[in-house]
Design an enzyme around this catalytic site. Sequence first.
Site, PDB file in Angstrom:
ATOM      1  N   GLU A 291       0.842  -1.182   0.000  1.00  0.00           N
ATOM      2  CA  GLU A 291       0.000   0.000   0.000  1.00  0.00           C
ATOM      3  C   GLU A 291       0.886   1.243   0.000  1.00  0.00           C
ATOM      4  O   GLU A 291       1.947   1.262   0.622  1.00  0.00           O
ATOM      5  CB  GLU A 291      -0.887  -0.018   1.253  1.00  0.00           C
ATOM      6  CG  GLU A 291      -1.914   1.108   1.310  1.00  0.00           C
ATOM      7  CD  GLU A 291      -2.763   1.062   2.570  1.00  0.00           C
ATOM      8  OE1 GLU A 291      -3.930   1.465   2.520  1.00  0.00           O
ATOM      9  OE2 GLU A 291      -2.240   0.610   3.616  1.00  0.00           O
TER      10      GLU A 291
ATOM     11  N   LYS B  29     -10.198  -0.115  -1.643  1.00  0.00           N
ATOM     12  CA  LYS B  29     -10.162  -0.469  -0.227  1.00  0.00           C
ATOM     13  C   LYS B  29     -11.493  -0.136   0.446  1.00  0.00           C
ATOM     14  O   LYS B  29     -11.969   0.991   0.396  1.00  0.00           O
ATOM     15  CB  LYS B  29      -9.033   0.302   0.458  1.00  0.00           C
ATOM     16  CG  LYS B  29      -8.804  -0.041   1.920  1.00  0.00           C
ATOM     17  CD  LYS B  29      -7.619   0.759   2.453  1.00  0.00           C
ATOM     18  CE  LYS B  29      -7.304   0.426   3.909  1.00  0.00           C
ATOM     19  NZ  LYS B  29      -6.133   1.211   4.380  1.00  0.00           N
TER      20      LYS B  29
ATOM     21  N   CYS C  28      -4.635  -3.786   3.572  1.00  0.00           N
ATOM     22  CA  CYS C  28      -4.272  -3.311   4.903  1.00  0.00           C
ATOM     23  C   CYS C  28      -5.377  -3.504   5.961  1.00  0.00           C
ATOM     24  O   CYS C  28      -5.585  -4.610   6.443  1.00  0.00           O
ATOM     25  CB  CYS C  28      -3.840  -1.849   4.813  1.00  0.00           C
ATOM     26  SG  CYS C  28      -2.845  -1.284   6.237  1.00  0.00           S
TER      27      CYS C  28
END
Length: 286
Positions: free
Chosen positions: A58, A131, A175
Site C-alpha cells: 500500500e 479499499k 491493509c
Amino acid sequence: MTTGQTTGGAGPAQAAAALRVAAVQTVSAATVDTSLAAVEPLIARAAQSGARLVALPEYFALLGRSDRDKLAIREPDGDGPLQAFLSEQARRHRIWLVGGTVPLASHRPGKVWNASLVYGPDGSRVARYDKIHLFGLRHGEERFDEAATIEPGRTPTVLDIDEGGRRWRVGLSVCYDLRFPELYRALSPVDLLLVPSAFTFTTGSAHWETLLRARAIENQCYVLAPAQGGLHENGRRTWGHTMLVDPWGEVLQVQPEGEGVVVGDVVRERIDKVRATLPALGHRVL
C-alpha cells in the site's frame, strides 16, 4: 519459517502445480520520483527470482508528510503516470503485477479511491479493488483517519489468472481490511489472498502476524502480504514483516524491516491436502 530477504533464483524446475509469487517491501518516500526509483529495482529482483505474480505494498508511490499529499497525485481511472508505471513494469517483466494502492480520483471533492490495481503480463489492467475498510486510530499521540481523504470501496474483488496451464483464484484486499474476516469469507474459496499494507509499528507489532495467519487458516489458502517497513521521511514508522503464509498458518518467508523481496510458491497440492485433512470450508453453516 525463513527470516530475512529472500531473493534467490528459481532453482530447479518448479512443480507443475505451483505459482511462484513475490511480495516487495518498501520504505516509501515523501516524493513519487524517489519512491518509484526505489521500487523499480525491487520489481526487477522479484521477476528475476522467477516470480510470476509480484505484489507491491500500500502507498508504494508515496507516504507524504500529510495525509492530504495523496490528493495532489491522484489520477483519473485509466490514465496517469502511476498507472503507466505499473503497466510498463508488468509488460517489461512479463509478470502479473499488483500495484499496492494508487490514489484514483473520486466523485467526491477532497477524496480519492485507495485502489489496488492488477496488471497482466501484456501490460493491460485486469482488476481493480477499492479499499473498503478505512483505518482509524487514536493511540497516545498517534492519530489516523483515512476516511478524511479516502472514499471507501464497496465491492469485494476476486481475480482469476491463468499461469502454468492452470487457473489460480486470487482475492484482493488492502491493509485495514485484514481485521474484517467477513470480507475474506465473501472472497472464499481462493488459492491466494493479497494484503498490500502499511501497518503502523504500534498495530503491526501487536496484531499483524496473528491476523495474517488467522486469515490463512480460516480460508485454507495462501496469504501474501507486502508491507511498508521502516522509518519514513515523514517521521512515520511502519511495521514491515512482509510475509507469505501457507494454508495451515505456517509463515514461510518474512522480511522484518527495510527494503526487500519475499519469494515463495503457492502449491496446489498443499491447498488440497489442508482442505482434505480438515474440511472446515465444507463444514460452514452460516
